[in-house]
Design a protein around this motif. Structure first.
Motif, PDB file in Angstrom:
ATOM      1  N   GLU A  80       0.825  -1.204   0.000  1.00  0.00           N
ATOM      2  CA  GLU A  80       0.000   0.000   0.000  1.00  0.00           C
ATOM      3  C   GLU A  80       0.865   1.261   0.000  1.00  0.00           C
ATOM      4  O   GLU A  80       0.500   2.277  -0.597  1.00  0.00           O
ATOM      5  N   THR A  81       2.040   1.165   0.652  1.00  0.00           N
ATOM      6  CA  THR A  81       2.959   2.303   0.670  1.00  0.00           C
ATOM      7  C   THR A  81       3.384   2.656  -0.745  1.00  0.00           C
ATOM      8  O   THR A  81       3.399   3.823  -1.137  1.00  0.00           O
ATOM      9  N   PHE A  82       3.763   1.660  -1.513  1.00  0.00           N
ATOM     10  CA  PHE A  82       4.232   1.915  -2.871  1.00  0.00           C
ATOM     11  C   PHE A  82       3.091   2.372  -3.778  1.00  0.00           C
ATOM     12  O   PHE A  82       3.303   3.127  -4.720  1.00  0.00           O
ATOM     13  N   ALA A  83       1.876   1.925  -3.480  1.00  0.00           N
ATOM     14  CA  ALA A  83       0.726   2.391  -4.260  1.00  0.00           C
ATOM     15  C   ALA A  83       0.505   3.888  -4.038  1.00  0.00           C
ATOM     16  O   ALA A  83       0.156   4.621  -4.973  1.00  0.00           O
ATOM     17  N   ARG A  84       0.728   4.339  -2.810  1.00  0.00           N
ATOM     18  CA  ARG A  84       0.549   5.767  -2.505  1.00  0.00           C
ATOM     19  C   ARG A  84       1.643   6.626  -3.106  1.00  0.00           C
ATOM     20  O   ARG A  84       1.510   7.850  -3.185  1.00  0.00           O
ATOM     21  N   ALA A  85       2.737   6.000  -3.558  1.00  0.00           N
ATOM     22  CA  ALA A  85       3.862   6.760  -4.111  1.00  0.00           C
ATOM     23  C   ALA A  85       3.486   7.505  -5.384  1.00  0.00           C
ATOM     24  O   ALA A  85       4.216   8.395  -5.819  1.00  0.00           O
ATOM     25  N   SER A  91       3.984  16.218  -4.272  1.00  0.00           N
ATOM     26  CA  SER A  91       4.517  16.746  -3.014  1.00  0.00           C
ATOM     27  C   SER A  91       5.997  17.095  -3.152  1.00  0.00           C
ATOM     28  O   SER A  91       6.465  18.057  -2.533  1.00  0.00           O
ATOM     29  N   MET A  92       6.729  16.351  -3.992  1.00  0.00           N
ATOM     30  CA  MET A  92       8.148  16.671  -4.189  1.00  0.00           C
ATOM     31  C   MET A  92       8.308  17.987  -4.957  1.00  0.00           C
ATOM     32  O   MET A  92       9.243  18.752  -4.686  1.00  0.00           O
ATOM     33  N   ALA A  93       7.407  18.257  -5.899  1.00  0.00           N
ATOM     34  CA  ALA A  93       7.455  19.542  -6.594  1.00  0.00           C
ATOM     35  C   ALA A  93       7.208  20.685  -5.614  1.00  0.00           C
ATOM     36  O   ALA A  93       7.886  21.722  -5.652  1.00  0.00           O
ATOM     37  N   CYS A  94       6.242  20.477  -4.716  1.00  0.00           N
ATOM     38  CA  CYS A  94       5.987  21.487  -3.676  1.00  0.00           C
ATOM     39  C   CYS A  94       7.195  21.632  -2.759  1.00  0.00           C
ATOM     40  O   CYS A  94       7.528  22.744  -2.311  1.00  0.00           O
ATOM     41  N   LEU A 211      23.815   5.020   5.960  1.00  0.00           N
ATOM     42  CA  LEU A 211      23.572   3.956   6.937  1.00  0.00           C
ATOM     43  C   LEU A 211      22.076   3.728   7.145  1.00  0.00           C
ATOM     44  O   LEU A 211      21.587   2.596   7.066  1.00  0.00           O
ATOM     45  N   ILE A 212      21.343   4.797   7.392  1.00  0.00           N
ATOM     46  CA  ILE A 212      19.908   4.659   7.628  1.00  0.00           C
ATOM     47  C   ILE A 212      19.177   4.252   6.347  1.00  0.00           C
ATOM     48  O   ILE A 212      18.378   3.310   6.331  1.00  0.00           O
ATOM     49  N   LEU A 213      19.454   4.950   5.244  1.00  0.00           N
ATOM     50  CA  LEU A 213      18.716   4.675   4.015  1.00  0.00           C
ATOM     51  C   LEU A 213      19.101   3.327   3.419  1.00  0.00           C
ATOM     52  O   LEU A 213      18.248   2.621   2.859  1.00  0.00           O
ATOM     53  N   GLY A 214      20.383   2.955   3.533  1.00  0.00           N
ATOM     54  CA  GLY A 214      20.793   1.642   3.041  1.00  0.00           C
ATOM     55  C   GLY A 214      20.155   0.524   3.840  1.00  0.00           C
ATOM     56  O   GLY A 214      19.679  -0.476   3.282  1.00  0.00           O
ATOM     57  N   ASP A 318       4.906   7.486   7.564  1.00  0.00           N
ATOM     58  CA  ASP A 318       5.439   6.552   6.570  1.00  0.00           C
ATOM     59  C   ASP A 318       6.929   6.798   6.346  1.00  0.00           C
ATOM     60  O   ASP A 318       7.323   7.849   5.831  1.00  0.00           O
ATOM     61  N   PRO A 319       7.797   5.834   6.718  1.00  0.00           N
ATOM     62  CA  PRO A 319       9.242   6.070   6.587  1.00  0.00           C
ATOM     63  C   PRO A 319       9.706   6.183   5.142  1.00  0.00           C
ATOM     64  O   PRO A 319      10.677   6.887   4.858  1.00  0.00           O
ATOM     65  N   ALA A 320       9.054   5.482   4.213  1.00  0.00           N
ATOM     66  CA  ALA A 320       9.449   5.593   2.804  1.00  0.00           C
ATOM     67  C   ALA A 320       9.191   7.008   2.298  1.00  0.00           C
ATOM     68  O   ALA A 320      10.025   7.592   1.589  1.00  0.00           O
ATOM     69  N   PHE A 321       8.044   7.570   2.653  1.00  0.00           N
ATOM     70  CA  PHE A 321       7.711   8.937   2.262  1.00  0.00           C
ATOM     71  C   PHE A 321       8.721   9.921   2.847  1.00  0.00           C
ATOM     72  O   PHE A 321       9.228  10.809   2.154  1.00  0.00           O
ATOM     73  N   MET A 322       9.016   9.757   4.145  1.00  0.00           N
ATOM     74  CA  MET A 322       9.956  10.656   4.819  1.00  0.00           C
ATOM     75  C   MET A 322      11.337  10.597   4.186  1.00  0.00           C
ATOM     76  O   MET A 322      11.943  11.621   3.851  1.00  0.00           O
ATOM     77  N   SER A 323      11.868   9.384   4.016  1.00  0.00           N
ATOM     78  CA  SER A 323      13.225   9.242   3.496  1.00  0.00           C
ATOM     79  C   SER A 323      13.317   9.742   2.063  1.00  0.00           C
ATOM     80  O   SER A 323      14.291  10.401   1.679  1.00  0.00           O
ATOM     81  N   ALA A 324      12.286   9.466   1.237  1.00  0.00           N
ATOM     82  CA  ALA A 324      12.314   9.904  -0.155  1.00  0.00           C
ATOM     83  C   ALA A 324      12.338  11.426  -0.256  1.00  0.00           C
ATOM     84  O   ALA A 324      13.108  12.004  -1.033  1.00  0.00           O
TER      85      ALA A 324
END
Length: 361
Positions: A80-85, A91-94, A211-214, A318-324
């Protein structure tokens, strides 16, 4: 004997730092404050730094702490996380517009109101990427003391104050959810081993926050493929949060009360301008995407990549959203800052030179 004496002092400093950080985190946790173990550790560590107490967080402790944080973030990733991507480009443009706005607003405030030089104000206003910004500014005429203080104060205020402000406004996601099951020691050990490898690989490849992202990427791959369903217990996460908070606090070593008095109001004003602008763009992004406002405010917050990603995770986002989003901001700054600085200050020097030449005629 001299080497032994140094190692003993270093061990004492690390022990004092972590014990004080844990005590601060415990107090914040008992008070029910959001992201308690990070922000409590940070506040107490900074107090020790300003009091000129010798503090330290050894690198060999940061490595496992950051790996644990990244591994735990990866367990939260779902299909579901990847579906929301699909909504992330908006949001990245903003976010990109937010970065430009916060830098312009901060630079304008520090030059026009605080009277700082253009170069000092420019580097002090860069939203995040503390180490990279200070390293770049070292090769310019900027006042490094002001740049470092403004950057460090902003990071402190974001980590210590942002969770409480969001909590007061009812915008937090409720913090970390309890583990869905108890994982076996073998499953946890396998997860940590894989994430250590991917974290060190990302660091070797010079990925920002490697370290964190890897570790997050390694954990996400294991969980997405079904190779692992391990989750890390709080007994591993809490020390990692304490070490992260203390690692940020150590950056305030050498900060005196005189320095704080001299630079505080200007740095605080620039911080408030940056937060106001980033919040406006977060509201716009929330309106365009229908996403959670608290998550967007945290993702747009102009702080360090590792600290802000972990803070968002601690707040339950969502950690994927935050890290991206924080990686996008960091990468953009790393590429754009030196180019923008060269163009801006080369043009300014040319204008100054022409003006001086006309004055002498």
């Amino acid at each position: 004997m001299r080497g032994l004496s140094y190692r003993v002092r270093a061990a004492v400093a690390a022990t004092v730092t972590l014990a004080a950080g844990a005590a601060g985190g415990l107090v914040f946790a008992v008070l029910g404050l959001p992201a308690a173990w990070i922000s409590g550790s940070l506040v107490v560590t900074i107090a020790l730094a300003v009091a000129n107490v010798r503090i330290d967080v050894p690198e060999w402790l940061r490595v496992p702490a950051f790996v644990v944080l990244g591994a735990s973030m990866g367990t939260a990733l779902t299909p579901e996380t990847f579906a929301r991507a699909a909504t992330w480009p908006v949001s990245m443009a903003c976010l990109g517009a937010s970065v430009l706005g916060t830098m312009a607003g901060g630079t304008l405030f520090l030059t026009r109101v605080a009277g700082w030089s253009r170069e000092t104000a420019f580097w002090a206003s860069a939203p995040g990427a503390f180490g990279t910004v200070v390293a770049m500014a070292a090769d310019t005429r900027a006042d490094l003391r002001k740049v470092a203080f403004a950057q460090a104060l902003r990071l402190f205020l974001l980590v210590a104050a942002l969770p409480n402000v969001l909590g007061a406004l009812g915008l937090t996601a409720g913090g970390l959810a309890p583990p869905p099951h108890v994982s076996s020691p073998w499953a946890v050990a396998m997860l940590i081993a894989v994430c250590t490898g991917t974290g060190l690989l990302a660091t070797r490849l010079k990925v920002p926050g490697g370290l964190i992202l890897g570790a997050l990427a390694g954990s996400a791959a294991l969980h997405a493929s079904g190779a692992s369903d391990a989750v890390l217990p709080p007994e591993m996460l809490i020390p990692a949060f304490v070490i992260l908070g203390a690692s940020v606090g150590v950056r305030f070593l050498g900060t005196t009360l005189g320095t704080i008095r001299a630079y505080f109001l200007a740095s605080l004003g620039a911080f408030l301008v940056a937060v106001a602008i980033s919040t406006v763009f977060a509201v716009i992004a929330a309106w365009l995407t229908g996403d959670d406002l608290g998550k967007l405010v945290t993702a747009f917050a102009p702080g360090a990549l590792e600290a802000m990603t972990a803070l968002g995770f601690a707040l339950g986002y969502d950690p994927a959203f935050m890290s991206a989003h924080h990686l996008f901001r960091f990468a953009g700054l790393s590429v754009a800052l030196p180019v923008a600085a060269r163009l801006m200050f080369a043009a300014a020097e040319e204008v100054d030179a022409v003006g001086e030449e006309e004055h002498t005629k």
